[in-house]
Write a protein that holds these residues in place. Sequence first.
Motif, PDB file in Angstrom:
ATOM      1  N   THR A  98       0.837  -1.201   0.000  1.00 58.53           N
ATOM      2  CA  THR A  98       0.000   0.000   0.000  1.00 58.53           C
ATOM      3  C   THR A  98       0.872   1.252   0.000  1.00 58.53           C
ATOM      4  OG1 THR A  98      -1.633  -1.199   1.341  1.00 58.53           O
ATOM      5  CG2 THR A  98      -1.906   1.182   1.144  1.00 58.53           C
ATOM      6  N   CYS A  99       0.493   2.218  -0.816  1.00 56.62           N
ATOM      7  CA  CYS A  99       1.185   3.502  -0.835  1.00 56.62           C
ATOM      8  C   CYS A  99       1.206   4.092   0.576  1.00 56.62           C
ATOM      9  CB  CYS A  99       0.459   4.455  -1.790  1.00 56.62           C
ATOM     10  SG  CYS A  99       0.979   6.172  -1.669  1.00 56.62           S
ATOM     11  N   PRO A 100       2.345   4.585   1.052  1.00 55.51           N
ATOM     12  CA  PRO A 100       2.424   5.147   2.408  1.00 55.51           C
ATOM     13  C   PRO A 100       1.414   6.269   2.663  1.00 55.51           C
ATOM     14  CG  PRO A 100       4.624   4.858   1.508  1.00 55.51           C
ATOM     15  CD  PRO A 100       3.663   4.567   0.387  1.00 55.51           C
ATOM     16  N   VAL A 101       1.096   7.037   1.634  1.00 48.57           N
ATOM     17  CA  VAL A 101       0.114   8.116   1.786  1.00 48.57           C
ATOM     18  C   VAL A 101      -1.269   7.531   2.075  1.00 48.57           C
ATOM     19  CG1 VAL A 101      -0.971  10.104   0.664  1.00 48.57           C
ATOM     20  CG2 VAL A 101       1.438   9.611   0.241  1.00 48.57           C
ATOM     21  N   VAL A 102      -1.616   6.456   1.381  1.00 53.01           N
ATOM     22  CA  VAL A 102      -2.909   5.804   1.592  1.00 53.01           C
ATOM     23  C   VAL A 102      -2.946   5.140   2.967  1.00 53.01           C
ATOM     24  CG1 VAL A 102      -4.519   4.057   0.742  1.00 53.01           C
ATOM     25  CG2 VAL A 102      -3.199   5.439  -0.882  1.00 53.01           C
ATOM     26  N   LEU A 103      -1.847   4.488   3.331  1.00 60.31           N
ATOM     27  CA  LEU A 103      -1.782   3.864   4.660  1.00 60.31           C
ATOM     28  C   LEU A 103      -2.014   4.888   5.760  1.00 60.31           C
ATOM     29  CD1 LEU A 103       1.213   1.332   4.646  1.00 60.31           C
ATOM     30  CD2 LEU A 103      -1.206   0.830   5.048  1.00 60.31           C
ATOM     31  N   ASN A 104      -1.419   6.056   5.604  1.00 58.16           N
ATOM     32  CA  ASN A 104      -1.589   7.102   6.606  1.00 58.16           C
ATOM     33  C   ASN A 104      -3.040   7.581   6.657  1.00 58.16           C
ATOM     34  OD1 ASN A 104      -0.445   9.042   8.565  1.00 58.16           O
ATOM     35  ND2 ASN A 104      -1.006  10.562   7.028  1.00 58.16           N
ATOM     36  N   SER A 105      -3.673   7.706   5.499  1.00 61.40           N
ATOM     37  CA  SER A 105      -5.080   8.115   5.467  1.00 61.40           C
ATOM     38  C   SER A 105      -5.969   7.081   6.150  1.00 61.40           C
ATOM     39  CB  SER A 105      -5.535   8.330   4.015  1.00 61.40           C
ATOM     40  OG  SER A 105      -4.854   9.417   3.429  1.00 61.40           O
ATOM     41  N   GLN A 122     -16.129   7.663  -6.439  1.00 58.57           N
ATOM     42  CA  GLN A 122     -16.852   6.449  -6.056  1.00 58.57           C
ATOM     43  C   GLN A 122     -16.409   5.263  -6.909  1.00 58.57           C
ATOM     44  OE1 GLN A 122     -21.121   6.676  -6.445  1.00 58.57           O
ATOM     45  NE2 GLN A 122     -21.447   5.071  -4.947  1.00 58.57           N
ATOM     46  N   GLY A 123     -16.128   4.137  -6.256  1.00 62.85           N
ATOM     47  CA  GLY A 123     -15.735   2.926  -6.956  1.00 62.85           C
ATOM     48  C   GLY A 123     -14.249   2.780  -7.170  1.00 62.85           C
ATOM     49  N   HIS A 124     -13.483   3.849  -6.973  1.00 67.29           N
ATOM     50  CA  HIS A 124     -12.033   3.739  -7.108  1.00 67.29           C
ATOM     51  C   HIS A 124     -11.499   2.866  -5.984  1.00 67.29           C
ATOM     52  CE1 HIS A 124      -7.783   4.899  -7.083  1.00 67.29           C
ATOM     53  NE2 HIS A 124      -7.949   5.329  -8.315  1.00 67.29           N
ATOM     54  N   SER A 125     -10.520   2.028  -6.289  1.00 73.03           N
ATOM     55  CA  SER A 125     -10.032   1.057  -5.297  1.00 73.03           C
ATOM     56  C   SER A 125      -9.475   1.732  -4.044  1.00 73.03           C
ATOM     57  CB  SER A 125      -8.974   0.150  -5.930  1.00 73.03           C
ATOM     58  OG  SER A 125      -7.959   0.898  -6.554  1.00 73.03           O
ATOM     59  N   GLU A 126      -8.806   2.871  -4.198  1.00 72.92           N
ATOM     60  CA  GLU A 126      -8.292   3.576  -3.017  1.00 72.92           C
ATOM     61  C   GLU A 126      -9.428   4.075  -2.146  1.00 72.92           C
ATOM     62  OE1 GLU A 126      -6.076   7.748  -1.837  1.00 72.92           O
ATOM     63  OE2 GLU A 126      -5.632   6.879  -3.797  1.00 72.92           O
ATOM     64  N   ALA A 155     -11.434  15.223   7.263  1.00 70.02           N
ATOM     65  CA  ALA A 155     -11.589  14.730   5.894  1.00 70.02           C
ATOM     66  C   ALA A 155     -10.248  14.271   5.338  1.00 70.02           C
ATOM     67  CB  ALA A 155     -12.171  15.826   4.997  1.00 70.02           C
ATOM     68  N   VAL A 156     -10.283  13.213   4.534  1.00 70.11           N
ATOM     69  CA  VAL A 156      -9.102  12.748   3.798  1.00 70.11           C
ATOM     70  C   VAL A 156      -9.440  12.758   2.313  1.00 70.11           C
ATOM     71  CG1 VAL A 156      -8.190  11.348   5.693  1.00 70.11           C
ATOM     72  CG2 VAL A 156      -9.740  10.312   4.018  1.00 70.11           C
ATOM     73  N   VAL A 157      -8.430  12.985   1.489  1.00 67.56           N
ATOM     74  CA  VAL A 157      -8.618  13.133   0.053  1.00 67.56           C
ATOM     75  C   VAL A 157      -7.933  11.986  -0.678  1.00 67.56           C
ATOM     76  CG1 VAL A 157      -8.369  14.683  -1.916  1.00 67.56           C
ATOM     77  CG2 VAL A 157      -8.548  15.630   0.392  1.00 67.56           C
ATOM     78  N   GLN A 158      -8.617  11.430  -1.660  1.00 69.17           N
ATOM     79  CA  GLN A 158      -8.006  10.446  -2.561  1.00 69.17           C
ATOM     80  C   GLN A 158      -6.734  11.044  -3.145  1.00 69.17           C
ATOM     81  OE1 GLN A 158     -10.647   9.340  -5.724  1.00 69.17           O
ATOM     82  NE2 GLN A 158      -9.034   8.429  -6.964  1.00 69.17           N
ATOM     83  N   THR A 159      -5.671  10.264  -3.195  1.00 67.21           N
ATOM     84  CA  THR A 159      -4.365  10.788  -3.596  1.00 67.21           C
ATOM     85  C   THR A 159      -4.357  11.395  -4.996  1.00 67.21           C
ATOM     86  OG1 THR A 159      -3.722   8.575  -4.345  1.00 67.21           O
ATOM     87  CG2 THR A 159      -3.043   9.225  -2.116  1.00 67.21           C
ATOM     88  N   THR A 160      -5.213  10.895  -5.888  1.00 69.44           N
ATOM     89  CA  THR A 160      -5.210  11.361  -7.276  1.00 69.44           C
ATOM     90  C   THR A 160      -6.458  12.150  -7.632  1.00 69.44           C
ATOM     91  OG1 THR A 160      -6.110   9.204  -7.946  1.00 69.44           O
ATOM     92  CG2 THR A 160      -3.721   9.498  -8.104  1.00 69.44           C
TER      93      THR A 160
END
Length: 274
Positions: A98-105, A122-126, A155-160
């Motif tokens: 897992t991307c470290p940014v996603v893990l932190n979120s 919506q529906g994106h795997s992240e 709030a957290v934001v999808q990385t992309t």
Amino acid sequence: MKVLLPETYGFCSGVRAAIRKAEEAIAEAKLASLPCFVVGDIVHSKAVMDELIGKGLIKTERAEEAKGPGIAVIRAHGITDEERQLLLDNNLRIVDATCPVVLNSQRLIREDDGLTVVIGQQGHSEVTALLGSGNAVLVETSADLKVLEKKAYNAVVQTTFSIPGLEEIMKEASSRGIKLNLLNSVCRASIERREALEKLAGNVEAIFVAGDRNSKNTVELYEAGKSYGKPSFLVSSPSEITSGMLGFSIVGLTAGASCPDTLFQSIKRRLIDG
């Protein structure tokens, strides 16, 4: 045709690390005569997945389909807490890519005592992974804010996620009396690739973006190219470049964060050779 490249493009550090971990896990599993699974795609690139599957990686769509003993590699976009537990219950050792940014979120969502807002597609795997990490609700557009009470939320934001889209949501939230405390932001690598493309855009007649159509980062670069008023093309292989795309003297070529260099170079050669 002359092809200009931006200052930064292609694989980000998170994607490189995920692929390296997957390759190491595949090799380890082979030595032990064990299967090596991934739920979904390691990264959103057909070229990358085809190569990894060729080396022995087994792709499943659901965690319950992966049965041990063996190894399970967690994709760069992460998985839900429930899926992670299923893999462990199925006698699989986890290699977390897992991307470290996603893990932190995901950690921030788990630690939040209240409801966390996830800003993403919506529906994106992240996004699926983030929503499956605790008490969270999805906001994809400003219209989704209507489900929230007038108060403050983490709030957290999808990385992309789209930067203009994020700005619109934040503006609308403020007008509705909703305070969104952003615990993270759009991934810096995504921002850098867009900024580099913007610098390049004024010097070219058209923009080509190499990468997979399932990659949010790649699609965002393509949309950015169009927003600069340039003819823009998203291509996943050299064969997709038609003669009608080659009527320019000078073009810009960039790539999404999950596009392998081999694919990028083959597309570049196609543009140069015409």
